[in-house]
Design a protein around this motif. Structure first.
Motif, mmCIF file in Angstrom:
data_model
loop_
_atom_site.group_PDB
_atom_site.id
_atom_site.type_symbol
_atom_site.label_atom_id
_atom_site.label_comp_id
_atom_site.label_asym_id
_atom_site.label_seq_id
_atom_site.Cartn_x
_atom_site.Cartn_y
_atom_site.Cartn_z
ATOM 1 N N ASN A 25 81.012 17.655 68.940
ATOM 2 C CA ASN A 25 80.236 18.292 70.011
ATOM 3 C C ASN A 25 79.664 17.295 71.011
ATOM 4 O OD1 ASN A 25 80.785 20.787 68.890
ATOM 5 N ND2 ASN A 25 78.936 20.783 67.637
ATOM 6 N N ALA A 26 79.547 16.025 70.623
ATOM 7 C CA ALA A 26 79.037 14.990 71.526
ATOM 8 C C ALA A 26 80.146 14.388 72.385
ATOM 9 C CB ALA A 26 78.345 13.889 70.731
ATOM 10 N N GLY A 27 81.405 14.797 72.143
ATOM 11 C CA GLY A 27 82.520 14.275 72.920
ATOM 12 C C GLY A 27 83.188 13.052 72.310
ATOM 13 N N ASN A 28 82.790 12.663 71.104
ATOM 14 C CA ASN A 28 83.424 11.545 70.414
ATOM 15 C C ASN A 28 84.754 12.016 69.822
ATOM 16 O OD1 ASN A 28 81.081 9.867 70.804
ATOM 17 N ND2 ASN A 28 80.126 11.014 69.151
ATOM 18 N N GLU A 29 85.790 11.198 69.940
ATOM 19 C CA GLU A 29 87.109 11.548 69.434
ATOM 20 C C GLU A 29 87.448 10.645 68.247
ATOM 21 O OE1 GLU A 29 89.997 12.692 72.888
ATOM 22 O OE2 GLU A 29 88.855 10.892 73.463
ATOM 23 N N THR A 30 87.868 11.253 67.138
ATOM 24 C CA THR A 30 88.245 10.505 65.945
ATOM 25 C C THR A 30 89.713 10.746 65.645
ATOM 26 O OG1 THR A 30 86.015 10.721 65.052
ATOM 27 C CG2 THR A 30 87.742 10.092 63.511
ATOM 28 N N LEU A 31 90.468 9.662 65.494
ATOM 29 C CA LEU A 31 91.872 9.751 65.117
ATOM 30 C C LEU A 31 91.983 9.780 63.594
ATOM 31 C CD1 LEU A 31 94.974 9.526 65.554
ATOM 32 C CD2 LEU A 31 94.645 7.043 65.548
ATOM 33 N N TYR A 32 92.702 10.785 63.094
ATOM 34 C CA TYR A 32 93.028 10.878 61.678
ATOM 35 C C TYR A 32 94.522 10.672 61.535
ATOM 36 C CZ TYR A 32 88.442 12.871 60.756
ATOM 37 O OH TYR A 32 87.092 13.048 60.638
ATOM 38 N N SER A 33 94.905 9.749 60.681
ATOM 39 C CA SER A 33 96.306 9.510 60.378
ATOM 40 C C SER A 33 96.497 9.826 58.901
ATOM 41 C CB SER A 33 96.662 8.049 60.667
ATOM 42 O OG SER A 33 98.002 7.775 60.339
ATOM 43 N N TYR A 34 97.350 10.782 58.591
ATOM 44 C CA TYR A 34 97.543 11.230 57.213
ATOM 45 C C TYR A 34 96.193 11.592 56.582
ATOM 46 C CZ TYR A 34 102.300 9.587 57.730
ATOM 47 O OH TYR A 34 103.585 9.409 58.168
ATOM 48 N N ASN A 35 95.355 12.310 57.331
ATOM 49 C CA ASN A 35 94.043 12.810 56.898
ATOM 50 C C ASN A 35 93.018 11.720 56.622
ATOM 51 O OD1 ASN A 35 94.792 15.578 57.023
ATOM 52 N ND2 ASN A 35 95.880 15.329 55.088
ATOM 53 N N THR A 36 93.274 10.495 57.063
ATOM 54 C CA THR A 36 92.333 9.391 56.904
ATOM 55 C C THR A 36 91.742 9.046 58.262
ATOM 56 O OG1 THR A 36 93.613 8.482 55.069
ATOM 57 C CG2 THR A 36 92.097 6.972 56.185
ATOM 58 N N PRO A 37 90.399 8.990 58.386
ATOM 59 C CA PRO A 37 89.814 8.586 59.669
ATOM 60 C C PRO A 37 90.137 7.116 59.948
ATOM 61 C CG PRO A 37 88.096 8.881 58.007
ATOM 62 C CD PRO A 37 89.386 9.282 57.372
ATOM 63 N N ILE A 38 90.700 6.852 61.140
ATOM 64 C CA ILE A 38 91.202 5.518 61.470
ATOM 65 C C ILE A 38 90.339 4.817 62.509
ATOM 66 C CG2 ILE A 38 93.181 4.231 62.376
ATOM 67 C CD1 ILE A 38 93.668 5.608 59.655
ATOM 68 N N LYS A 40 87.507 5.669 66.053
ATOM 69 C CA LYS A 40 86.745 6.639 66.837
ATOM 70 C C LYS A 40 86.544 6.088 68.239
ATOM 71 C CE LYS A 40 83.410 8.982 65.009
ATOM 72 N NZ LYS A 40 82.132 9.494 64.463
ATOM 73 N N ARG A 41 86.757 6.949 69.237
ATOM 74 C CA ARG A 41 86.437 6.609 70.621
ATOM 75 C C ARG A 41 85.178 7.393 70.969
ATOM 76 N NH1 ARG A 41 91.276 6.712 73.774
ATOM 77 N NH2 ARG A 41 91.363 8.902 73.251
ATOM 78 N N LEU A 42 84.082 6.653 71.180
ATOM 79 C CA LEU A 42 82.811 7.286 71.509
ATOM 80 C C LEU A 42 82.859 7.835 72.929
ATOM 81 C CD1 LEU A 42 80.379 4.649 69.968
ATOM 82 C CD2 LEU A 42 81.325 6.707 68.903
ATOM 83 N N SER A 43 81.944 8.743 73.219
ATOM 84 C CA SER A 43 81.934 9.377 74.544
ATOM 85 C C SER A 43 81.721 8.365 75.671
ATOM 86 C CB SER A 43 80.871 10.476 74.608
ATOM 87 O OG SER A 43 79.602 9.956 74.293
ATOM 88 N N ASN A 44 81.163 7.180 75.356
ATOM 89 C CA ASN A 44 80.987 6.136 76.377
ATOM 90 C C ASN A 44 82.231 5.253 76.531
ATOM 91 O OD1 ASN A 44 80.973 4.353 74.217
ATOM 92 N ND2 ASN A 44 78.794 3.863 74.385
ATOM 93 N N GLY A 45 83.292 5.567 75.738
ATOM 94 C CA GLY A 45 84.552 4.832 75.851
ATOM 95 C C GLY A 45 84.730 3.700 74.858
ATOM 96 N N SER A 46 83.678 3.320 74.142
ATOM 97 C CA SER A 46 83.812 2.223 73.178
ATOM 98 C C SER A 46 84.547 2.705 71.926
ATOM 99 C CB SER A 46 82.452 1.639 72.827
ATOM 100 O OG SER A 46 81.623 2.610 72.244
ATOM 101 N N LEU A 47 85.186 1.759 71.239
ATOM 102 C CA LEU A 47 85.990 2.067 70.061
ATOM 103 C C LEU A 47 85.305 1.555 68.796
ATOM 104 C CD1 LEU A 47 89.484 1.061 71.480
ATOM 105 C CD2 LEU A 47 88.598 3.388 71.150
ATOM 106 N N VAL A 48 85.380 2.348 67.737
ATOM 107 C CA VAL A 48 84.799 1.991 66.446
ATOM 108 C C VAL A 48 85.906 2.086 65.406
ATOM 109 C CG1 VAL A 48 83.070 2.573 64.701
ATOM 110 C CG2 VAL A 48 82.562 2.928 67.130
ATOM 111 N N ARG A 49 86.173 0.980 64.735
ATOM 112 C CA ARG A 49 87.210 0.956 63.699
ATOM 113 C C ARG A 49 86.644 1.543 62.413
ATOM 114 N NH1 ARG A 49 89.454 -4.690 61.590
ATOM 115 N NH2 ARG A 49 90.403 -3.946 59.679
ATOM 116 N N CYS A 66 94.791 5.044 71.624
ATOM 117 C CA CYS A 66 93.924 4.199 72.457
ATOM 118 C C CYS A 66 94.617 2.981 73.045
ATOM 119 C CB CYS A 66 92.700 3.762 71.667
ATOM 120 S SG CYS A 66 93.074 2.784 70.206
ATOM 121 N N GLY A 67 95.908 2.806 72.757
ATOM 122 C CA GLY A 67 96.657 1.718 73.358
ATOM 123 C C GLY A 67 96.556 0.375 72.654
ATOM 124 N N LEU A 68 95.820 0.311 71.542
ATOM 125 C CA LEU A 68 95.672 -0.977 70.853
ATOM 126 C C LEU A 68 96.896 -1.303 70.016
ATOM 127 C CD1 LEU A 68 92.006 -0.866 69.489
ATOM 128 C CD2 LEU A 68 92.860 -2.086 71.489
#
Length: 95
Positions: A25-38, A40-49, A66-68
């Protein structure tokens, strides 16, 4: 909360449901690969591994999200989860 299947950015047609992005709901996007959280791109654009590992397949998911590349992803700061810490010991404490 919304979810969508991640689309590949190469010649591959699909990730066949193995790569999913969840938007909170805050606009943060989390990538799940094979149901594992990999990652997160926060709403301010920063990335969290969120995951300490790397695989070629998950690397394709990260690249599309995210292009990494591997060096970029592994260069992000990461605090290992208790499960990752336990796996790192790999039973050596009890030998």
């Amino acid at each position: 909360m919304k979810r969508y299947e991640l689309a590949p950015n190469g010649t591959q047609k699909s990730f066949y449901g193995k790569a999913v992005v969840e938007i909170d709901n805050a606009g943060n996007e989390t990538l799940y690969s094979y149901n594992t959280p990999i990652i997160k791109r926060l709403s301010n654009g920063s990335l969290v591994r969120l995951w300490g590992g790397w695989s070629n397949t998950t690397g394709k998911h990260i690249k599309a999200f995210c292009g990494l590349n591997k060096a970029g992803f592994m260069g992000l700061e990461h605090e290992p989860t208790p499960q990752e810490k336990a796996a790192a010991y790999n039973g050596t404490l009890y030998r």
